[in-house]
Design a protein around this motif. Structure first.
Motif, PDB file in Angstrom:
ATOM      1  N   GLY A 195       0.944  -1.189  -0.145  1.00  0.00           N
ATOM      2  CA  GLY A 195       0.104   0.120  -0.089  1.00  0.00           C
ATOM      3  C   GLY A 195       0.817   1.331   0.024  1.00  0.00           C
ATOM      4  N   ARG A 196      -0.069   2.288   0.330  1.00  0.00           N
ATOM      5  CA  ARG A 196       0.588   3.568   0.166  1.00  0.00           C
ATOM      6  C   ARG A 196       1.123   4.177   1.615  1.00  0.00           C
ATOM      7  N   SER A 197       1.566   3.310   2.372  1.00  0.00           N
ATOM      8  CA  SER A 197       1.778   3.634   3.782  1.00  0.00           C
ATOM      9  C   SER A 197       3.384   4.118   4.026  1.00  0.00           C
ATOM     10  N   LEU A 198       3.498   4.839   4.886  1.00  0.00           N
ATOM     11  CA  LEU A 198       4.710   5.703   5.075  1.00  0.00           C
ATOM     12  C   LEU A 198       5.631   4.851   6.038  1.00  0.00           C
ATOM     13  N   LYS A 199       6.186   3.605   5.322  1.00  0.00           N
ATOM     14  CA  LYS A 199       7.056   2.882   6.219  1.00  0.00           C
ATOM     15  C   LYS A 199       8.450   2.943   5.844  1.00  0.00           C
ATOM     16  N   GLU A 200       9.483   2.784   6.791  1.00  0.00           N
ATOM     17  CA  GLU A 200      10.918   2.966   6.288  1.00  0.00           C
ATOM     18  C   GLU A 200      11.408   2.009   5.153  1.00  0.00           C
ATOM     19  N   ASN A 201      10.995   0.870   5.279  1.00  0.00           N
ATOM     20  CA  ASN A 201      11.234  -0.550   4.295  1.00  0.00           C
ATOM     21  C   ASN A 201      10.648   0.000   3.139  1.00  0.00           C
ATOM     22  N   LEU A 202       9.626   0.734   2.731  1.00  0.00           N
ATOM     23  CA  LEU A 202       9.071   1.035   1.530  1.00  0.00           C
ATOM     24  C   LEU A 202       9.688   1.922   0.830  1.00  0.00           C
ATOM     25  N   LEU A 203      10.514   2.859   1.543  1.00  0.00           N
ATOM     26  CA  LEU A 203      11.422   4.031   0.736  1.00  0.00           C
ATOM     27  C   LEU A 203      12.140   3.417  -0.302  1.00  0.00           C
ATOM     28  N   HIS A 204      12.482   4.139  -1.402  1.00  0.00           N
ATOM     29  CA  HIS A 204      13.183   4.015  -2.519  1.00  0.00           C
ATOM     30  C   HIS A 204      14.494   3.681  -2.097  1.00  0.00           C
ATOM     31  N   ALA A 205      15.119   4.485  -1.290  1.00  0.00           N
ATOM     32  CA  ALA A 205      16.467   4.197  -0.697  1.00  0.00           C
ATOM     33  C   ALA A 205      16.793   2.903  -0.124  1.00  0.00           C
TER      34      ALA A 205
ATOM     35  N   GLU B  11       5.486  10.482   1.572  1.00  0.00           N
ATOM     36  CA  GLU B  11       4.997   9.767   0.379  1.00  0.00           C
ATOM     37  C   GLU B  11       5.728   9.822  -1.021  1.00  0.00           C
ATOM     38  N   ASN B  12       6.504  10.918  -1.428  1.00  0.00           N
ATOM     39  CA  ASN B  12       7.044  10.954  -2.568  1.00  0.00           C
ATOM     40  C   ASN B  12       8.416  10.159  -2.553  1.00  0.00           C
ATOM     41  N   LEU B  13       8.857   9.760  -1.386  1.00  0.00           N
ATOM     42  CA  LEU B  13      10.157   8.923  -1.484  1.00  0.00           C
ATOM     43  C   LEU B  13       9.724   7.384  -1.568  1.00  0.00           C
ATOM     44  N   LEU B  14       8.597   7.103  -1.426  1.00  0.00           N
ATOM     45  CA  LEU B  14       8.366   5.679  -1.640  1.00  0.00           C
ATOM     46  C   LEU B  14       8.542   5.056  -2.958  1.00  0.00           C
TER      47      LEU B  14
END
Lengths: 342, 342, 342, 342
Positions: A184-194, C189-192
């Motif tokens: 989903g669109r949730s803000l979790k550290e492991n879902l960051l692009h980096a 969000e934009n960093l996901l």
């Protein structure tokens, strides 16, 4: 005849995917889009890729006049969904995309999700939404519970094999690879692009993933006795797609033939020639599922692969497929777009 | 009424994209697919994502019975295209996706492409295929020359501004970012995942990219005097998309208004609110182009952004849009799918 | 002789990058690592890639005995940094990686960052940390202000050209492409991955990015008169790297020669042969910066490219380079690792 | 004391990785770099990321004066390697990175690689290069055969378990995920960014991958009886990294303890706390291997994970580790760089 629908939870990925798919459907109109925290915003501001569409402003659920709605897609988070659905009109057709109504046994629900179910009445009437295997029930259902995306993938690979008795039921290993949009669109550290890009790791290890509740329920029902699979999901640095690599014991050719026959008339389930493996890249953005079978060098062992798009066939595409049945539409309507490649 | 089409060069990305788009078109049937080196193969083996479609086997061009074809899409490489088209029936409607018929002046063609043109007669009758600006000519054309994908992007950002005289014609800088599929399916080291991923670099630096021929031709024609822009393309580690960042001198608000008015009735050209910037992610897989304008902190300077999908609006979507006009179909037919996000 | 250092803010990307680099340094020992919210955790749990190292447990800043510390790296967020540094021992050597001490004029600071500066005394003594241009001041400094990563990239491309007077100071356009790690480990969000991957867009458009404060300060000082550049940053779907594409007016060959001469003895600044463009992929993970120059087809115009790794040369590598000078170490110590490719 | 080395095949990824690593080694000098097709070119032109280094020009192998070389790294393709090595001086120390000398039985070699071995004498003296398990033999060896990168990963997960007899030898399933650089810098369609990115698929399915030859040889030798594993590699859209997910039958806690004890003194093999899973992102660019163990919900089953960088620990890092032993250097010299994250 045009059907009016509402999408609850339209600010998430599965909600946006529903809008994208329904835009291709000739007989469905989107009458309401809810998003509690983003109520008052235009969809174009939440999802700029939908800018060209003429869509309702996001509203709160209690602002929707459900008397004008023929069918409601519920793309809300777990737990929230059961609370909301319990309060909706009792005769409203609903396709739920959450996990809340997938498990029939309330104890199993509590075991996997950690809370007592808050809408037992609705749970009792819900039909499990794996379209290809529950068509008749779905056609007559008021409330359909969309399956887990991983659960759908594994079942497409395995259900005909369990029904036909051609594999060892005690030796099934599902090694699954899923894309990040599944979270989903949730803000979790492991879902960051980096964090995710260039990485690759398993999670929910030791067969602790909640979708096991669905596997247990469905496979045991099919087999007429308890079936427990091993299941290890991995997070891939891609946005869409699930690949299941399933290790089974049985005759590979028989396994391939069983799947090929079972899915011969299924528009969305494509069985590849024997010995070929599918790729998630070849189903992306579509409602198709590609299935492959290969024999291992060790006699009596086979590998079954299933690839689908978690947001489409694994979630919102499945939901629309079920809605088509519930509304008396052609099952494939709005769902035959080819995958996007490259 | 159903139109029969052939796609020459169907084993490349623009060929496959045409198939994907036409699959959504109610009135076009694909009667022939050519691929010289892959003749005899099924499309499913060349592009597994099209496995679910019932498509002709790939053949050689000379095996096609063009008397049954209403319109031919030509998705062949440069140079090959002009040779093939010169030999096609003289009354066959053709949409060419190569660079061969974009430049009207044979000397300019030779200057940018390095060889003498081999089909001057056809070049003479070709209409430049930037749909939104050549609709009438395209409707009556026999041969339409699809534009370069970068050239289309830059022109969507700039044409109305040049026509309206609201920017300094000698101070235009196009900093362009393009996705890897723009280079096709060719086996080049710099297109390998290992070389490109996590990288980012300019190429064809110093305004040497061939699409400048199109900019020069079109912008000078619009302005009624020579116009030369600076143009630096960069290769992005993504599969689809072009973002043009265009630095101009002029009043930003006037520039925004000029574009908003010019494109007010265009279904595929979406002008964002003043001060917003588009993303390639929000047009991916679609025929839409998102355009944004911002004022710089330095008085009298503005930045214009245009984002589109190089394979769709930049190439195969444009080709289908043109074919619709040539065949008397609705211009948007088969092209209104929403972008795929995420 | 071994120097003891502390790293404040070790749970962010620049903190972790400092640890990675210092691990290669023969004469620096990490004595303390702070992370307010993660105090008590092992670095291996915050950054598993450092699992093999023997590192201090994360602590709170006020638990550190600074009497044992020779130099303190401060990798804290903006605003927090100035408050913390104001409270540190007055004779402690500090390399700050935040934006707090980069601007000499408190009004300029307030204009770009929106708040009054809370540590004016320290701001007064801070030396701007662009090593190659402030070596002597850095050697004797107590507090060095690390530059912005974008600001460093632009300055490497432009400083010698401004000093030498070989470009038009009123016509400088910086089109910059930066990787996602530049935004840190923050949950936005934009960093996901799902939002960023396959996407590409500009941000802080209209020359509103805070690093412009540094450009204005440094370029105006060099030129002896106000210099304002245009600056448009774009977010790339990669983890590390910045590419600056700088459009200037001047003689390209003179520009190349000026840079080549200026950087002839610089170990980390590599000027490419005339006409070549650098890639971020070729500096990733290293302290090197690759610089290229090309002539445009329009007489009197040139493009200057600079590529570096935002976390290394743009931030933590620069910080260590400065610390080496402040501690009397060889400037390159611990910083000569080759880039990671592919 | 300084050792002079040559690297044959320096224009490939493993060759470039050797250069990157050796640059950190205080006692090794690169005296010659070969690249048959790129002879005469500077390494900076073949690998711009090495631009800052002072390296020999690429030459042909027969231009190298091997009397000046203490050790030769051979990073050539399979088959070529055996021919070249057969012709090298008989007393030259060699670390081979190809597959040519990994299998002891010439029939097994022919079975997996399809050709008769052309350097049987050298094959007879070659030592298998899995450093942690063949240290003594490697120290005294003239020719060391670097292992396959997949083969190394699987063995790190399994060898101590097979030796200790704590898992069922007939029920081992290796589901492996490898990065694209494992396929080298070769121009193949499936390695293009456009084909691979956003995709995910298995290959060499049915346990047909050549690295099975190594598993069979090594595991059977350890067990004292034939051991055959199932092995399914998958191609990940990332540049570096291998993750092995190994399904075994045995007591998970015993399995974890066995690995933890076996690797307690190994600098590069890091066993994670029980129940944790490693990520390829956390070993990228380094010589470290992270190993995790979890219990499955089904009694008596466990999952073992191993993550390493295929180009470093899986190939060139291993090669340098072996060279250190052969040259009397400290085993870790030049290899302790931390992984690059993010």
């Amino acid at each position: 005849m045009t059907h009016n629908v509402a999408i609850l939870g339209a600010s998430g990925y599965t909600g946006a995917e529903l809008v994208r798919l329904i835009a291709q459907h000739p007989n469905i109109d989107i009458k309401a889009l809810s998003g509690e925290r983003k109520a008052g915003m235009a969809m174009a501001d939440v999802f700029p890729h939908l800018r060209h569409m003429d869509l309702p402003i996001l509203c709160k659920i209690d602002e929707i006049d459900f008397s004008q709605i023929d069918l409601c897609f519920c793309a809300l988070p777990h737990k929230t969904s059961q609370e909301v659905i319990a309060a909706l009109p009792k005769d409203l057709k609903i396709v739920d995309l959450s996990a809340d109504f997938r498990l029939r046994d309330p104890d199993e629900y509590e075991k996997w999700y950690g809370n007592k179910h808050a809408a037992l009445a609705q749970q009792g009437e819900a039909v499990y939404g794996l379209t290809e295997f529950y068509r008749d029930e779905i056609r007559g259902a008021r409330l359909v519970a969309g399956t887990g995306c991983n659960a759908a993938t594994g079942q497409f690979a395995l259900r005909p094999l369990i029904s036909a008795g051609v594999i060892d039921l005690d030796e099934i290993i599902l090694d699954l690879k899923c894309a990040v949009s599944g979270a989903g669109r949730s803000l979790k550290e492991n879902l960051l692009h980096a964090e995710l890009s260039e990485g690759y790791n398993a999670y929910a290890i030791g067969s602790t993933h909640r979708h096991l509740g669905e596997f247990d329920q469905e496979f045991s029902k099919l087999a007429g006795r308890p079936v427990k699979v091993q299941f290890t999901p991995h997070l891939m640095p891609v946005n869409r797609g699930i690949l299941a690599t399933v290790y089974v014991k049985g005759d590979a050719q028989v396994i391939h033939d069983t799947l090929a026959v079972a899915y011969a008339d299924e528009p969305f389930l494509q069985v590849l020639p024997f010995g070929e493996a599918p790729s998630t890249h070849h189903v992306r953005g579509s409602n198709y599922c590609h299935i492959g079978v290969a024999a291992d060098r060790i006699e009596g062992r086979a590998i079954v692969f299933a690839a689908l798009d978690n947001l489409t066939k694994g979630s919102s595409g499945q939901a629309l497929q079920n809605a088509n049945l519930m509304l008396g539409e052609k099952e494939e309507e709005g769902l035959t777009m080819a995958p996007l490649f490259p």
